[in-house]
Scaffold this active site. Sequence first.
Site, PDB file in Angstrom:
ATOM      1  N   MET A   3       0.849  -1.201   0.000  1.00  0.00           N
ATOM      2  CA  MET A   3       0.000   0.000   0.000  1.00  0.00           C
ATOM      3  C   MET A   3       0.885   1.252   0.000  1.00  0.00           C
ATOM      4  O   MET A   3       0.457   2.328   0.409  1.00  0.00           O
ATOM      5  CB  MET A   3      -0.936  -0.007   1.206  1.00  0.00           C
ATOM      6  CG  MET A   3      -1.908  -1.187   1.169  1.00  0.00           C
ATOM      7  SD  MET A   3      -3.429  -0.913   2.081  1.00  0.00           S
ATOM      8  CE  MET A   3      -2.789  -0.701   3.730  1.00  0.00           C
ATOM      9  N   GLY A   4       2.130   1.109  -0.452  1.00  0.00           N
ATOM     10  CA  GLY A   4       3.025   2.263  -0.519  1.00  0.00           C
ATOM     11  C   GLY A   4       3.577   2.631   0.845  1.00  0.00           C
ATOM     12  O   GLY A   4       3.593   1.819   1.756  1.00  0.00           O
ATOM     13  N   HIS A  61       9.251   1.148   3.021  1.00  0.00           N
ATOM     14  CA  HIS A  61      10.358   1.266   3.965  1.00  0.00           C
ATOM     15  C   HIS A  61      11.248   0.031   3.815  1.00  0.00           C
ATOM     16  O   HIS A  61      11.006  -0.817   2.933  1.00  0.00           O
ATOM     17  CB  HIS A  61       9.827   1.402   5.399  1.00  0.00           C
ATOM     18  CG  HIS A  61       8.804   0.368   5.757  1.00  0.00           C
ATOM     19  ND1 HIS A  61       9.121  -0.957   5.927  1.00  0.00           N
ATOM     20  CD2 HIS A  61       7.460   0.454   5.929  1.00  0.00           C
ATOM     21  CE1 HIS A  61       8.036  -1.639   6.204  1.00  0.00           C
ATOM     22  NE2 HIS A  61       6.998  -0.811   6.207  1.00  0.00           N
ATOM     23  N   HIS A  98       9.695  -3.386   3.199  1.00  0.00           N
ATOM     24  CA  HIS A  98       9.289  -3.669   1.818  1.00  0.00           C
ATOM     25  C   HIS A  98      10.519  -3.971   0.953  1.00  0.00           C
ATOM     26  O   HIS A  98      10.498  -4.872   0.124  1.00  0.00           O
ATOM     27  CB  HIS A  98       8.556  -2.464   1.218  1.00  0.00           C
ATOM     28  CG  HIS A  98       7.249  -2.142   1.870  1.00  0.00           C
ATOM     29  ND1 HIS A  98       7.080  -1.079   2.710  1.00  0.00           N
ATOM     30  CD2 HIS A  98       6.047  -2.763   1.820  1.00  0.00           C
ATOM     31  CE1 HIS A  98       5.838  -1.034   3.136  1.00  0.00           C
ATOM     32  NE2 HIS A  98       5.181  -2.061   2.618  1.00  0.00           N
ATOM     33  N   GLN A 137     -10.031  -2.289   3.349  1.00  0.00           N
ATOM     34  CA  GLN A 137      -9.448  -2.855   4.569  1.00  0.00           C
ATOM     35  C   GLN A 137      -9.293  -1.846   5.701  1.00  0.00           C
ATOM     36  O   GLN A 137      -8.690  -2.151   6.717  1.00  0.00           O
ATOM     37  CB  GLN A 137      -8.130  -3.555   4.271  1.00  0.00           C
ATOM     38  CG  GLN A 137      -6.989  -2.679   3.817  1.00  0.00           C
ATOM     39  CD  GLN A 137      -5.806  -3.501   3.331  1.00  0.00           C
ATOM     40  OE1 GLN A 137      -5.804  -4.005   2.207  1.00  0.00           O
ATOM     41  NE2 GLN A 137      -4.786  -3.668   4.150  1.00  0.00           N
ATOM     42  N   GLY A 197       5.303 -10.428   4.246  1.00  0.00           N
ATOM     43  CA  GLY A 197       6.137 -10.333   5.436  1.00  0.00           C
ATOM     44  C   GLY A 197       5.476 -10.964   6.654  1.00  0.00           C
ATOM     45  O   GLY A 197       4.250 -10.919   6.810  1.00  0.00           O
ATOM     46  N   LYS A 229       5.634  -9.730   9.450  1.00  0.00           N
ATOM     47  CA  LYS A 229       5.185  -8.628  10.307  1.00  0.00           C
ATOM     48  C   LYS A 229       3.655  -8.694  10.491  1.00  0.00           C
ATOM     49  O   LYS A 229       3.146  -8.533  11.587  1.00  0.00           O
ATOM     50  CB  LYS A 229       5.619  -7.314   9.656  1.00  0.00           C
ATOM     51  CG  LYS A 229       4.965  -6.073  10.178  1.00  0.00           C
ATOM     52  CD  LYS A 229       5.542  -5.696  11.509  1.00  0.00           C
ATOM     53  CE  LYS A 229       5.010  -4.422  12.102  1.00  0.00           C
ATOM     54  NZ  LYS A 229       3.722  -3.987  11.701  1.00  0.00           N
ATOM     55  N   ASP A 230       2.936  -8.912   9.379  1.00  0.00           N
ATOM     56  CA  ASP A 230       1.477  -9.067   9.463  1.00  0.00           C
ATOM     57  C   ASP A 230       1.194 -10.567   9.429  1.00  0.00           C
ATOM     58  O   ASP A 230       0.777 -11.120   8.415  1.00  0.00           O
ATOM     59  CB  ASP A 230       0.804  -8.340   8.299  1.00  0.00           C
ATOM     60  CG  ASP A 230       1.008  -6.842   8.391  1.00  0.00           C
ATOM     61  OD1 ASP A 230       0.604  -6.250   9.397  1.00  0.00           O
ATOM     62  OD2 ASP A 230       1.607  -6.268   7.473  1.00  0.00           O
ATOM     63  N   SER A 288       4.927   1.045   8.063  1.00  0.00           N
ATOM     64  CA  SER A 288       4.590   2.344   7.464  1.00  0.00           C
ATOM     65  C   SER A 288       4.045   3.298   8.521  1.00  0.00           C
ATOM     66  O   SER A 288       4.097   4.513   8.355  1.00  0.00           O
ATOM     67  CB  SER A 288       3.539   2.155   6.374  1.00  0.00           C
ATOM     68  OG  SER A 288       3.999   1.227   5.437  1.00  0.00           O
TER      69      SER A 288
HETATM   70  O1  PAF Z   1       0.114  -5.644   3.839  1.00  0.00           O
HETATM   71  C1  PAF Z   1      -0.351  -4.756   3.094  1.00  0.00           C
HETATM   72  O2  PAF Z   1       0.296  -3.759   2.756  1.00  0.00           O
HETATM   73  C2  PAF Z   1      -1.770  -4.899   2.579  1.00  0.00           C
HETATM   74  O3  PAF Z   1      -2.602  -5.474   3.511  1.00  0.00           O
HETATM   75  C3  PAF Z   1      -1.860  -5.636   1.227  1.00  0.00           C
HETATM   76  C4  PAF Z   1      -1.401  -7.068   1.342  1.00  0.00           C
HETATM   77  C5  PAF Z   1      -1.019  -4.912   0.194  1.00  0.00           C
HETATM   78  C6  PAF Z   1      -3.309  -5.652   0.738  1.00  0.00           C
HETATM   79  O4  PAF Z   1      -3.807  -4.366   0.556  1.00  0.00           O
END
Ligand code: PAF
Length: 264
Positions: A20-21, A24, A27, A51, A136, A138-139, A171
Amino acid sequence: MKIVTNATELVSGCAFVPTMGALHEGHASLFRIAREINEIVVASIFVNPLQFESKDDLAKYPRTPDRDIDLAEASGVTHLWLPNQSEIYPAEPKIISAGELGNKFEGASRKGHFDGVLTVVQRLFELVKPAQAVFGEKDFQQLALVKTIAGNIEIIQAPIIREADGLAASSRNVRLDEISREKSVVISKALYSASRAESLNKARSVLNEILASEQGLTLDYAEIIDEVDFSSAIESTQKKRGIVAGWINGVRLLDNMQMIFGDK
Ligand code: PAF
């Protein structure tokens, strides 16, 4: 690096990193892992409204387009895809349910969040047609849920990148002021200390004691779970993981760590 605004210009069979930009080092590490396994690395930047629970949270999400382009290019992305809303959701999307796992922990605090994540990830997969996708740790809950919809796309699990003091790269970290940034270290400190405990019970108490020592942290959850189904871990659980989420000065932070007791 090619900047792509339409999915028809993408190359199927690539390694894909959806984002989602506000990119860092976390990513960057996903992009580098993707590049090691595939010559074509597609990264997407799409801030998915489905989301976010509130319009406010969506509006506050950091956006750093110029820096994102530089970081993607420097970290091995070959195609940076910047889709617009109508390409991802040409019609009212059919929402995918994240089921029971989607309602636990992060899902309990952020209603519908994982339904939104799975809906967009499925759509992104459909448009990109990758061979691999890198997510990742992380999530961690997101990663577990994405595996359930991956079909024959290989999901690569990438380790958390941490700052020198232990804070997991995110982020949202840019929203921490100086004092909050100092306080934030309590989360990784608690997880590290718990992971060094000699037993599950001891780890649980260490985790909670250290987290409770920081007044600035509003804890959402702190648990040691079974990585497979996210139930509370018991001694015989094969793969245990500490997971923590909370707010410091209104900024939501989450982190997790594998717990291997008595095996070090
Ligand atoms: O982890 C994220 O940045 C978002 O949840 C993803 C996987 C890009 C979906 O929008």
